[in-house]
Design a protein around this motif. Structure first.
Motif, PDB file in Angstrom:
ATOM      1  N   UNK A  18       1.210  -1.175   0.262  1.00 26.18           N
ATOM      2  CA  UNK A  18       0.218  -0.265   0.383  1.00 26.18           C
ATOM      3  C   UNK A  18       0.801   1.190   0.210  1.00 26.18           C
ATOM      4  N   UNK A  19       1.603   1.123   0.745  1.00 25.89           N
ATOM      5  CA  UNK A  19       2.977   2.474   0.940  1.00 25.89           C
ATOM      6  C   UNK A  19       3.584   2.452  -0.469  1.00 25.89           C
ATOM      7  N   UNK A  20       3.962   1.396  -1.041  1.00 25.91           N
ATOM      8  CA  UNK A  20       4.261   1.879  -2.520  1.00 25.91           C
ATOM      9  C   UNK A  20       3.801   2.380  -3.375  1.00 25.91           C
ATOM     10  N   UNK A  21       2.199   1.777  -3.011  1.00 21.99           N
ATOM     11  CA  UNK A  21       0.775   2.256  -4.283  1.00 21.99           C
ATOM     12  C   UNK A  21       1.306   4.029  -4.129  1.00 21.99           C
ATOM     13  N   UNK A  22       1.041   4.187  -2.950  1.00 21.50           N
ATOM     14  CA  UNK A  22       1.161   5.272  -2.721  1.00 21.50           C
ATOM     15  C   UNK A  22       1.566   6.090  -3.538  1.00 21.50           C
ATOM     16  N   UNK A  23       2.793   5.724  -2.815  1.00 22.51           N
ATOM     17  CA  UNK A  23       4.614   6.388  -3.798  1.00 22.51           C
ATOM     18  C   UNK A  23       4.078   6.815  -5.359  1.00 22.51           C
ATOM     19  N   UNK A  24       3.823   5.334  -5.279  1.00 19.74           N
ATOM     20  CA  UNK A  24       4.009   5.097  -7.402  1.00 19.74           C
ATOM     21  C   UNK A  24       2.926   6.456  -8.533  1.00 19.74           C
ATOM     22  N   UNK A  25       1.917   6.359  -7.014  1.00 18.56           N
ATOM     23  CA  UNK A  25       0.654   7.399  -7.590  1.00 18.56           C
ATOM     24  C   UNK A  25       1.333   8.469  -7.535  1.00 18.56           C
ATOM     25  N   UNK A  26       1.397   9.148  -6.362  1.00 23.88           N
ATOM     26  CA  UNK A  26       1.794  11.014  -6.743  1.00 23.88           C
ATOM     27  C   UNK A  26       3.623  10.836  -8.053  1.00 23.88           C
ATOM     28  N   UNK A  27       3.437  10.022  -7.573  1.00 24.77           N
ATOM     29  CA  UNK A  27       5.129  10.345  -8.676  1.00 24.77           C
ATOM     30  C   UNK A  27       4.449  10.280  -9.836  1.00 24.77           C
ATOM     31  N   UNK A  28       3.465   9.488 -10.413  1.00 20.40           N
ATOM     32  CA  UNK A  28       2.946   9.196 -11.567  1.00 20.40           C
ATOM     33  C   UNK A  28       1.834  10.877 -11.841  1.00 20.40           C
ATOM     34  N   UNK A  29       1.051  11.018 -10.433  1.00 12.44           N
ATOM     35  CA  UNK A  29       0.585  11.938 -11.309  1.00 12.44           C
ATOM     36  C   UNK A  29       1.424  13.523 -11.038  1.00 12.44           C
ATOM     37  N   UNK A  30       2.991  13.504 -10.864  1.00 16.25           N
ATOM     38  CA  UNK A  30       3.626  14.348 -10.827  1.00 16.25           C
ATOM     39  C   UNK A  30       3.307  15.860  -9.435  1.00 16.25           C
ATOM     40  N   UNK A  31       2.707  14.595  -8.835  1.00 18.89           N
ATOM     41  CA  UNK A  31       2.934  15.812  -7.065  1.00 18.89           C
ATOM     42  C   UNK A  31       3.598  15.030  -6.735  1.00 18.89           C
ATOM     43  N   UNK A  32       3.481  16.213  -4.876  1.00 24.26           N
ATOM     44  CA  UNK A  32       4.483  15.920  -4.195  1.00 24.26           C
ATOM     45  C   UNK A  32       3.776  16.123  -3.191  1.00 24.26           C
ATOM     46  N   UNK A  33       4.568  15.001  -2.046  1.00 31.80           N
ATOM     47  CA  UNK A  33       3.656  14.463  -0.879  1.00 31.80           C
ATOM     48  C   UNK A  33       4.224  16.211   0.060  1.00 31.80           C
ATOM     49  N   UNK A  34       3.921  15.646   1.456  1.00 35.34           N
ATOM     50  CA  UNK A  34       4.121  16.915   2.048  1.00 35.34           C
ATOM     51  C   UNK A  34       5.127  17.360   2.937  1.00 35.34           C
ATOM     52  N   UNK A  35       5.818  15.404   2.791  1.00 36.35           N
ATOM     53  CA  UNK A  35       6.860  15.291   3.462  1.00 36.35           C
ATOM     54  C   UNK A  35       7.955  13.862   2.619  1.00 36.35           C
ATOM     55  N   UNK A  36       8.929  14.385   2.464  1.00 40.50           N
ATOM     56  CA  UNK A  36       9.607  13.011   1.745  1.00 40.50           C
ATOM     57  C   UNK A  36       9.311  11.620   2.149  1.00 40.50           C
ATOM     58  N   UNK A  37       8.828  10.796   0.297  1.00 37.60           N
ATOM     59  CA  UNK A  37       8.620   9.632   0.947  1.00 37.60           C
ATOM     60  C   UNK A  37       9.872   8.942   0.663  1.00 37.60           C
ATOM     61  N   UNK A  38      10.336   7.137   1.121  1.00 37.75           N
ATOM     62  CA  UNK A  38      11.073   6.569   1.075  1.00 37.75           C
ATOM     63  C   UNK A  38      11.637   7.066  -0.757  1.00 37.75           C
ATOM     64  N   UNK A  39      11.065   6.506  -1.364  1.00 33.97           N
ATOM     65  CA  UNK A  39      11.676   7.043  -3.644  1.00 33.97           C
ATOM     66  C   UNK A  39      12.169   8.533  -3.719  1.00 33.97           C
ATOM     67  N   UNK A  40      11.547   9.305  -2.988  1.00 35.31           N
ATOM     68  CA  UNK A  40      12.182  11.555  -2.684  1.00 35.31           C
ATOM     69  C   UNK A  40      13.761  11.259  -1.755  1.00 35.31           C
ATOM     70  N   UNK A  41      12.956  10.210  -1.151  1.00 35.61           N
ATOM     71  CA  UNK A  41      14.904  10.624  -0.185  1.00 35.61           C
ATOM     72  C   UNK A  41      15.958   9.813  -0.975  1.00 35.61           C
ATOM     73  N   UNK A  42      15.268   8.814  -1.924  1.00 33.81           N
ATOM     74  CA  UNK A  42      16.703   7.698  -2.433  1.00 33.81           C
ATOM     75  C   UNK A  42      16.858   8.484  -3.881  1.00 33.81           C
ATOM     76  N   UNK A  43      15.847   9.926  -4.219  1.00 34.90           N
ATOM     77  CA  UNK A  43      16.340  10.761  -5.326  1.00 34.90           C
ATOM     78  C   UNK A  43      17.080  11.523  -4.890  1.00 34.90           C
TER      79      UNK A  43
END
Length: 164
Positions: A40-65
């Protein structure tokens, strides 16, 4: 290898998130998708990235980048390399000051990172052949379609249908 794009994230009949990958070019005459079940968490992260949106705080994939940017490294590509007993495996290819590095990864993490970095996503031919499904089977109804179908049911239902 088959180059793919993320079509979206759906939920299966058991409420499990699935990322759907579609080849950029036709593999055969039939349109197919590769479904990969994810958390579920990975799904949320993928949806946010696919929509070009940003989470209020960095997610794990944002941190990796951010870490890759800080280290002057980039993601060349990600590959879904194999499937073993229903479990998908992936690799992330990095390029940086230390040269080219290939890292083992879960497909969900590789895809989440690829969407954030613009990296190409590939699937091994054998994996696509084994695990892809026809597009018709991957069709996911939108909420609007489900609501319209339910409204049609309500219009057509007869109270006598429920009498014993």
């Amino acid at each position: 290898m088959v180059q793919v794009r993320v079509v979206g994230v759906a939920v299966d009949v058991n409420a499990q998130p699935v990322v759907l990958l579609q080849p950029l070019t036709s593999v055969d005459d039939e349109e197919r998708f590769l479904p990969i079940w994810i958390g579920a968490q990975e799904a949320t992260s993928i949806v946010i990235a696919a929509q070009g949106a940003e989470a209020p705080r960095p997610l794990s994939h944002d941190l990796m980048k951010s870490m890759l940017d800080a280290l002057d490294a980039s993601v060349e590509q990600v590959e879904v390399t194999r499937i073993d007993a229903g479990t998908f495996y992936a690799e992330v290819t990095l390029e940086g000051p230390a040269g080219r590095q290939i890292l083992d990864a879960r497909p969900s993490d590789a895809i989440g990172l690829a969407l954030r970095t613009g990296a190409l996503i590939w699937v091994a031919d054998e994996v696509f052949e084994e695990a892809s499904i026809p597009a018709d089977a991957a069709r996911v109804e939108s909420e609007e379609e489900k609501l319209a179908e339910f409204k049609q049911f309500l219009e057509d239902v007869d109270p006598e249908d429920f009498q014993g």
